[in-house]
Design an enzyme around this catalytic site. Structure first.
Site, PDB file in Angstrom:
ATOM      1  N   HIS A  97      40.700  41.453  45.881  1.00 37.77           N
ATOM      2  CA  HIS A  97      40.255  41.277  44.496  1.00 37.77           C
ATOM      3  C   HIS A  97      38.755  41.475  44.295  1.00 37.77           C
ATOM      4  O   HIS A  97      38.297  41.466  43.154  1.00 37.77           O
ATOM      5  CB  HIS A  97      40.632  39.888  43.999  1.00 37.77           C
ATOM      6  CG  HIS A  97      42.100  39.691  43.817  1.00 37.77           C
ATOM      7  ND1 HIS A  97      42.831  40.384  42.883  1.00 37.77           N
ATOM      8  CD2 HIS A  97      42.982  38.892  44.463  1.00 37.77           C
ATOM      9  CE1 HIS A  97      44.098  40.015  42.948  1.00 37.77           C
ATOM     10  NE2 HIS A  97      44.224  39.113  43.896  1.00 37.77           N
ATOM     11  N   GLU A 134      54.041  35.014  46.328  1.00 42.37           N
ATOM     12  CA  GLU A 134      53.508  35.084  44.963  1.00 42.37           C
ATOM     13  C   GLU A 134      54.358  35.968  44.045  1.00 42.37           C
ATOM     14  O   GLU A 134      53.869  36.476  43.040  1.00 42.37           O
ATOM     15  CB  GLU A 134      52.062  35.592  45.001  1.00 42.37           C
ATOM     16  CG  GLU A 134      51.863  36.866  45.809  1.00 42.37           C
ATOM     17  CD  GLU A 134      50.406  37.243  45.976  1.00 42.37           C
ATOM     18  OE1 GLU A 134      49.542  36.658  45.285  1.00 42.37           O
ATOM     19  OE2 GLU A 134      50.114  38.142  46.801  1.00 42.37           O
ATOM     20  N   ASP A 167      49.621  34.174  40.759  1.00 41.49           N
ATOM     21  CA  ASP A 167      50.451  35.378  40.742  1.00 41.49           C
ATOM     22  C   ASP A 167      51.922  35.024  40.652  1.00 41.49           C
ATOM     23  O   ASP A 167      52.711  35.741  40.030  1.00 41.49           O
ATOM     24  CB  ASP A 167      50.183  36.240  41.977  1.00 41.49           C
ATOM     25  CG  ASP A 167      49.014  37.183  41.780  1.00 41.49           C
ATOM     26  OD1 ASP A 167      49.007  37.907  40.764  1.00 41.49           O
ATOM     27  OD2 ASP A 167      48.101  37.197  42.621  1.00 41.49           O
TER      28      ASP A 167
END
Length: 259
Positions: free
Chosen positions: A51, A155, A181
């Site tokens: 990320h 997730e 998520d």
């Protein structure tokens, strides 16, 4: 913990004492931040490529900056691909965090990516990994498959349905619940406290605790961490560099301003 014949992984050392391995996430491509956070007392630090603006050079530099600190460097890669894990391991990471593991096949691929043959498919080239850990090549080769930690992020809704099979994958160390998520894939973006998400988390917890896999999750307060450890969690993310800075700044300013 960096000499031949000793346990390299502080994570595995904690587990051997049935203690939770406590860690944080490095989001900044900063040698200075890596040096600092590695010395704050965490058992592990994840360098997050998924990320945040981290490339292979950043991973190598930040892992090298952690040398000398009693901390285990892990790397979260962009996706579950062995060629993404390889350079992180060759830089000296002692674990890989794989996102979006949804079934047993994907879990098996993650396990294979971090291990040398015949147990896995990792290619040979740990020139800098063995330097990071002050080992000869033969000693590193002997220890690598034993010390490196494989973390599967749980997730996705598919992972909930397949959680028992995922957690029972030989060689998978941690099934880590990523609530944000998970909430999104269940149709509740931004609401990890939605009843359906909480029910899914409880289902994951029950299944993982019935296997040999370690249960992992996010604990953003001491109270949450204590409660999760009591429920059986043994791998906890306590925050990221930016959130630790923000919380410290807020506490400081609030104490001065009286807010």
């Amino acid at each position: 913990m960096e000499g031949p014949g000793e346990r390299l992984s502080r994570v595995r050392a904690a587990w051997s004492r049935n203690e939770a391995a406590l860690g944080a996430v490095l989001t900044m491509p900063s040698i200075q931040m890596a040096q600092a956070i590695a010395r704050m007392g965490f058992d592990w630090v994840v360098v997050d490529m998924e990320h945040y603006p981290m490339d292979t050079r950043d991973v190598h530099e930040t892992i090298a900056a952690m040398a000398g600190a009693d901390v285990t460097p892990l790397v979260r890669v962009h996706w579950n691909e062995h060629w993404l894990a390889k350079p992180a391991l060759d830089a000296g990471a002692l674990g890989i965090v794989f996102p979006m593991i949804r079934n047993r096949d994907e879990a098996e691929a993650a396990v294979a990516a971090v291990r040398y043959p015949p147990e896995g498919v990792r290619g040979w080239g740990p020139t800098y990994a063995q330097l990071r850990w002050n080992l000869g090549l033969e000693e590193y080769a002997r220890l690598a498959n034993e010390e490196i930690v494989t973390v599967a992020l749980i997730e996705h809704g598919d992972a909930v349905r397949n959680i028992r099979a995922i957690a029972e994958t030989p060689g998978l160390d941690v099934a880590f619940i990523a609530p944000s998520d998970l909430a999104a894939t269940l149709g509740h973006l931004g609401d990890p406290q939605h009843p359906e998400v909480r029910e899914a988390v409880a289902e994951i917890e029950r299944a993982v605790l019935e296997t040999d896999a370690v249960l992992g999750g996010v604990a953003l307060s001491p109270e949450a961490a204590t409660q999760m450890i009591e429920r059986g969690y043994r791998f906890l993310n306590l925050g990221a560099d930016i959130s630790l800075l923000r919380n410290a700044a807020s506490t400081l300013l609030d104490s001065i301003r009286g807010d």
